[in-house]
Design a protein around this motif. Structure first.
Motif, PDB file in Angstrom:
ATOM      1  N   THR A  38      -7.295   1.820  -3.516  1.00 31.03           N
ATOM      2  CA  THR A  38      -7.254   1.687  -4.971  1.00 31.03           C
ATOM      3  C   THR A  38      -5.859   2.102  -5.397  1.00 31.03           C
ATOM      4  O   THR A  38      -5.346   3.122  -4.955  1.00 31.03           O
ATOM      5  CB  THR A  38      -8.306   2.591  -5.636  1.00 31.03           C
ATOM      6  N   ARG A  39      -5.245   1.304  -6.272  1.00 38.16           N
ATOM      7  CA  ARG A  39      -3.867   1.554  -6.697  1.00 38.16           C
ATOM      8  C   ARG A  39      -3.774   1.540  -8.211  1.00 38.16           C
ATOM      9  O   ARG A  39      -4.674   1.063  -8.896  1.00 38.16           O
ATOM     10  CB  ARG A  39      -2.938   0.473  -6.148  1.00 38.16           C
ATOM     11  N   ALA A  40      -2.635   2.020  -8.694  1.00 41.29           N
ATOM     12  CA  ALA A  40      -2.279   1.968 -10.113  1.00 41.29           C
ATOM     13  C   ALA A  40      -3.403   2.503 -10.997  1.00 41.29           C
ATOM     14  O   ALA A  40      -3.854   1.841 -11.916  1.00 41.29           O
ATOM     15  CB  ALA A  40      -1.869   0.553 -10.502  1.00 41.29           C
ATOM     16  N   VAL A  71       1.488  -4.089 -11.936  1.00 37.22           N
ATOM     17  CA  VAL A  71       2.429  -3.571 -10.959  1.00 37.22           C
ATOM     18  C   VAL A  71       2.690  -4.612  -9.883  1.00 37.22           C
ATOM     19  O   VAL A  71       2.035  -5.631  -9.823  1.00 37.22           O
ATOM     20  CB  VAL A  71       1.898  -2.261 -10.316  1.00 37.22           C
ATOM     21  N   THR A  72       3.627  -4.330  -9.030  1.00 42.28           N
ATOM     22  CA  THR A  72       4.069  -5.144  -7.897  1.00 42.28           C
ATOM     23  C   THR A  72       4.597  -6.489  -8.343  1.00 42.28           C
ATOM     24  O   THR A  72       5.480  -6.563  -9.172  1.00 42.28           O
ATOM     25  CB  THR A  72       2.999  -5.263  -6.791  1.00 42.28           C
ATOM     26  N   SER A  73       4.047  -7.581  -7.836  1.00 41.34           N
ATOM     27  CA  SER A  73       4.713  -8.873  -7.893  1.00 41.34           C
ATOM     28  C   SER A  73       4.629  -9.603  -9.219  1.00 41.34           C
ATOM     29  O   SER A  73       5.307 -10.583  -9.403  1.00 41.34           O
ATOM     30  CB  SER A  73       4.142  -9.766  -6.800  1.00 41.34           C
ATOM     31  N   GLY A  74       3.810  -9.181 -10.129  1.00 41.78           N
ATOM     32  CA  GLY A  74       3.685  -9.904 -11.393  1.00 41.78           C
ATOM     33  C   GLY A  74       2.764 -11.089 -11.268  1.00 41.78           C
ATOM     34  O   GLY A  74       2.508 -11.590 -10.200  1.00 41.78           O
ATOM     35  N   ASN A 112       9.321  -3.782  -1.387  1.00 39.21           N
ATOM     36  CA  ASN A 112       8.801  -2.949  -0.297  1.00 39.21           C
ATOM     37  C   ASN A 112       7.572  -2.197  -0.781  1.00 39.21           C
ATOM     38  O   ASN A 112       7.594  -1.594  -1.858  1.00 39.21           O
ATOM     39  CB  ASN A 112       9.869  -1.965   0.180  1.00 39.21           C
ATOM     40  N   PHE A 113       6.528  -2.237   0.016  1.00 36.17           N
ATOM     41  CA  PHE A 113       5.269  -1.558  -0.295  1.00 36.17           C
ATOM     42  C   PHE A 113       5.079  -0.448   0.738  1.00 36.17           C
ATOM     43  O   PHE A 113       4.323  -0.597   1.708  1.00 36.17           O
ATOM     44  CB  PHE A 113       4.111  -2.551  -0.260  1.00 36.17           C
ATOM     45  N   THR A 114       5.784   0.665   0.532  1.00 37.88           N
ATOM     46  CA  THR A 114       5.786   1.748   1.521  1.00 37.88           C
ATOM     47  C   THR A 114       4.409   2.357   1.708  1.00 37.88           C
ATOM     48  O   THR A 114       4.096   2.834   2.799  1.00 37.88           O
ATOM     49  CB  THR A 114       6.792   2.850   1.129  1.00 37.88           C
ATOM     50  N   TRP A 115       3.587   2.332   0.676  1.00 37.60           N
ATOM     51  CA  TRP A 115       2.254   2.924   0.781  1.00 37.60           C
ATOM     52  C   TRP A 115       1.418   2.264   1.862  1.00 37.60           C
ATOM     53  O   TRP A 115       0.545   2.884   2.453  1.00 37.60           O
ATOM     54  CB  TRP A 115       1.534   2.898  -0.570  1.00 37.60           C
ATOM     55  N   VAL A 137       6.380  -3.694   8.275  1.00 46.32           N
ATOM     56  CA  VAL A 137       7.675  -3.170   8.678  1.00 46.32           C
ATOM     57  C   VAL A 137       7.631  -1.689   9.060  1.00 46.32           C
ATOM     58  O   VAL A 137       8.575  -1.175   9.639  1.00 46.32           O
ATOM     59  CB  VAL A 137       8.737  -3.360   7.562  1.00 46.32           C
ATOM     60  N   ALA A 138       6.527  -1.014   8.734  1.00 45.51           N
ATOM     61  CA  ALA A 138       6.422   0.414   9.043  1.00 45.51           C
ATOM     62  C   ALA A 138       4.953   0.816   8.986  1.00 45.51           C
ATOM     63  O   ALA A 138       4.093   0.049   8.565  1.00 45.51           O
ATOM     64  CB  ALA A 138       7.217   1.233   8.011  1.00 45.51           C
ATOM     65  N   GLU A 139       4.699   2.027   9.398  1.00 47.08           N
ATOM     66  CA  GLU A 139       3.369   2.586   9.254  1.00 47.08           C
ATOM     67  C   GLU A 139       3.160   2.982   7.790  1.00 47.08           C
ATOM     68  O   GLU A 139       4.120   3.353   7.109  1.00 47.08           O
ATOM     69  CB  GLU A 139       3.167   3.795  10.168  1.00 47.08           C
ATOM     70  N   PRO A 140       1.946   2.918   7.285  1.00 48.54           N
ATOM     71  CA  PRO A 140       1.687   3.262   5.886  1.00 48.54           C
ATOM     72  C   PRO A 140       2.097   4.696   5.579  1.00 48.54           C
ATOM     73  O   PRO A 140       1.939   5.593   6.407  1.00 48.54           O
ATOM     74  CB  PRO A 140       0.177   3.104   5.734  1.00 48.54           C
ATOM     75  N   SER A 141       2.626   4.908   4.363  1.00 52.83           N
ATOM     76  CA  SER A 141       2.997   6.267   3.947  1.00 52.83           C
ATOM     77  C   SER A 141       1.809   6.999   3.362  1.00 52.83           C
ATOM     78  O   SER A 141       1.665   8.190   3.534  1.00 52.83           O
ATOM     79  CB  SER A 141       4.127   6.225   2.922  1.00 52.83           C
TER      80      SER A 141
END
Length: 145
Positions: A38-40, A71-74, A112-115, A137-141
């Protein structure tokens, strides 16, 4: 000429809803989808559909259409319930796609979606729909944030 990159799968379907509670109940309780995040402040709800390409998770995202701040991409088109479509690529192919779009004069945007550890390359299709080429590109934060 054909592009050098290749789409590997569907990563996300994102739709706007005017009834978040009913939509959450339907996808969770009627279709059995597992909540993913769940976000925002509760205005975006993600459900896990399955494993995706390259370490991504295929998700359904519900965006509260009544939320004042998206939020994010619109949103793609205000008349559509579609928020955007995300297609899976490798990180290397994302770079190839960015070069390809630049050569074609197609405007792009990176987010970038670091979460969740993802990087999105966004373009608009001819109808104005937002299309994201997404790579892990990375492990979730903090995936539950």
């Amino acid at each position: 000429m054909k592009p050098e990159f290749q789409v590997k799968g569907l990563s996300e379907i994102a739709i706007h809803t005017n009834n978040m509670a009913a939509m959450i109940a339907f996808y969770r309780d009627c279709l059995g989808l597992e909540p993913f995040a769940t976000r925002a402040s509760g205005t975006i709800e993600f459900f896990r559909i399955g494993d995706g390409f390259g370490g991504l998770t295929t998700v359904l995202a519900l965006f509260d259409a009544g939320a004042k701040k998206q939020v994010t991409s619109g949103r793609s088109d205000p008349a559509s319930s579609l928020h955007h479509i995300a297609l899976s690529v490798s990180r290397e192919e994302q770079d190839m796609a960015e070069r390809w779009f630049a050569e074609k004069g197609i405007e792009t945007r990176i987010e970038n979606f670091t979460w969740v550890g993802w990087r999105g390359l966004f373009v608009k299709d001819p109808d104005g729909n937002t299309v994201e080429l997404v790579a892990k590109v990375a492990e979730p934060s903090n995936p539950g944030d």
